[in-house]
Design an enzyme around this catalytic site. Sequence first.
Site, PDB file in Angstrom:
ATOM      1  N   HIS A 125       0.446  -1.345  -0.416  1.00 60.46           N
ATOM      2  CA  HIS A 125      -0.239   0.181   0.474  1.00 60.46           C
ATOM      3  C   HIS A 125       0.439   0.844   0.240  1.00 60.46           C
ATOM      4  O   HIS A 125       0.296   2.346  -0.341  1.00 60.46           O
ATOM      5  CB  HIS A 125      -1.067   0.084   1.465  1.00 60.46           C
ATOM      6  CG  HIS A 125      -2.270  -0.918   0.900  1.00 60.46           C
ATOM      7  ND1 HIS A 125      -3.231  -0.592   0.840  1.00 60.46           N
ATOM      8  CD2 HIS A 125      -2.600  -1.905   0.790  1.00 60.46           C
ATOM      9  CE1 HIS A 125      -3.800  -1.387   0.742  1.00 60.46           C
ATOM     10  NE2 HIS A 125      -3.650  -2.578   0.535  1.00 60.46           N
ATOM     11  N   HIS A 129      -0.664 -13.037  -1.209  1.00 64.75           N
ATOM     12  CA  HIS A 129      -1.606 -13.486  -0.910  1.00 64.75           C
ATOM     13  C   HIS A 129      -2.178 -15.137  -0.113  1.00 64.75           C
ATOM     14  O   HIS A 129      -2.469 -15.296   1.210  1.00 64.75           O
ATOM     15  CB  HIS A 129      -3.192 -13.542  -1.066  1.00 64.75           C
ATOM     16  CG  HIS A 129      -3.212 -11.984  -1.685  1.00 64.75           C
ATOM     17  ND1 HIS A 129      -4.355 -11.156  -2.572  1.00 64.75           N
ATOM     18  CD2 HIS A 129      -2.669 -10.926  -0.932  1.00 64.75           C
ATOM     19  CE1 HIS A 129      -4.245 -10.563  -2.760  1.00 64.75           C
ATOM     20  NE2 HIS A 129      -3.587  -9.679  -1.829  1.00 64.75           N
TER      21      HIS A 129
END
Length: 319
Positions: free
Chosen positions: A118, A239
């Site tokens: 991010h 992930h």
Amino acid sequence: MASTTSTVSLISSTTSSSTFPLKFNFPAKSPSTVNFRAKPLTAANAASSGKDRVLGRRGLVFTLTATLPLLLPFSECIEAFAAKAVESDLSEYELVKEEIRKVVTKGKAAGVLRLVFHDAGTFQVDENSGGMNGSVIYELDRPENKGLKSPFKILEKAKSEVDTVQPVSWADMISVAGAEAVSICGGPIIQVSLGRLDSKEPDPEGKLPAESLDAFALRQSFQTKGFSTQELVALSGAHTIGNKGFGSPTVFDNTYFKILLEKPSSGSMIGLPSDRALAKDDECLRWITKYAEDQDVFFEDFKKAYVKLVNSGARWKSL
């Protein structure tokens, strides 16, 4: 000019001394014998912390800067200085890594790794904006960054310890922390460079790819950041840790790709919509299959893509 030969003895001693004669040609007017003796290693001076080692090595670089030009040809001085500078940087890296490992556990690794994505994920090639610049610390209240305050506070504690010895930027801290999060969970060992500068303001909003994008839109989004389809798929393998349903939440492996090959339905609780979309795209599916079949290939490609990610848009300290 006539010359004479002087002997330089470099002596390193703990309980005994050894002499190693090295011959240098000095002008005839300056015959001399120069002796260097290392301080004897005792229990008192051997018990130094990692922080002391960083300062000690930086002091050694300074000492060499002052003395080596008197002894060695210029080219050899430059090589010696460069070697010691690298050693000093490695010591700083080890200090950062040590403090990170005190606070980042397997259970916290996924959040720390998400912080990397991010921060760096705002990079735009055409605009030359965003990227790995630590600006995420100003963006924690944005909806897309929900949940990142916790990993930020974890790293804040480690950074405060490092800063007492050698100030480190948030961009560097987050980059190293993400690499260590992967390693802690059994993934590849990744070493990144230090020297990034921090932004003093948040990056523009709306630069992170949305979780609801289909594969075509994801590929386009990553292209604007300078990443190929293969790199998109490799980075998506992050992930595999966390609570997205891809195997163990604390083990970094290639289970993510194996489960995607089963093409979980859109109504399942496994992964994000963007994860499931990758398996419906032929080009993405080619890389998913490759990584599902060979974890070593996935690890190697992830390492390369990760280093590229944390260097994206970074501004670096001047040498």
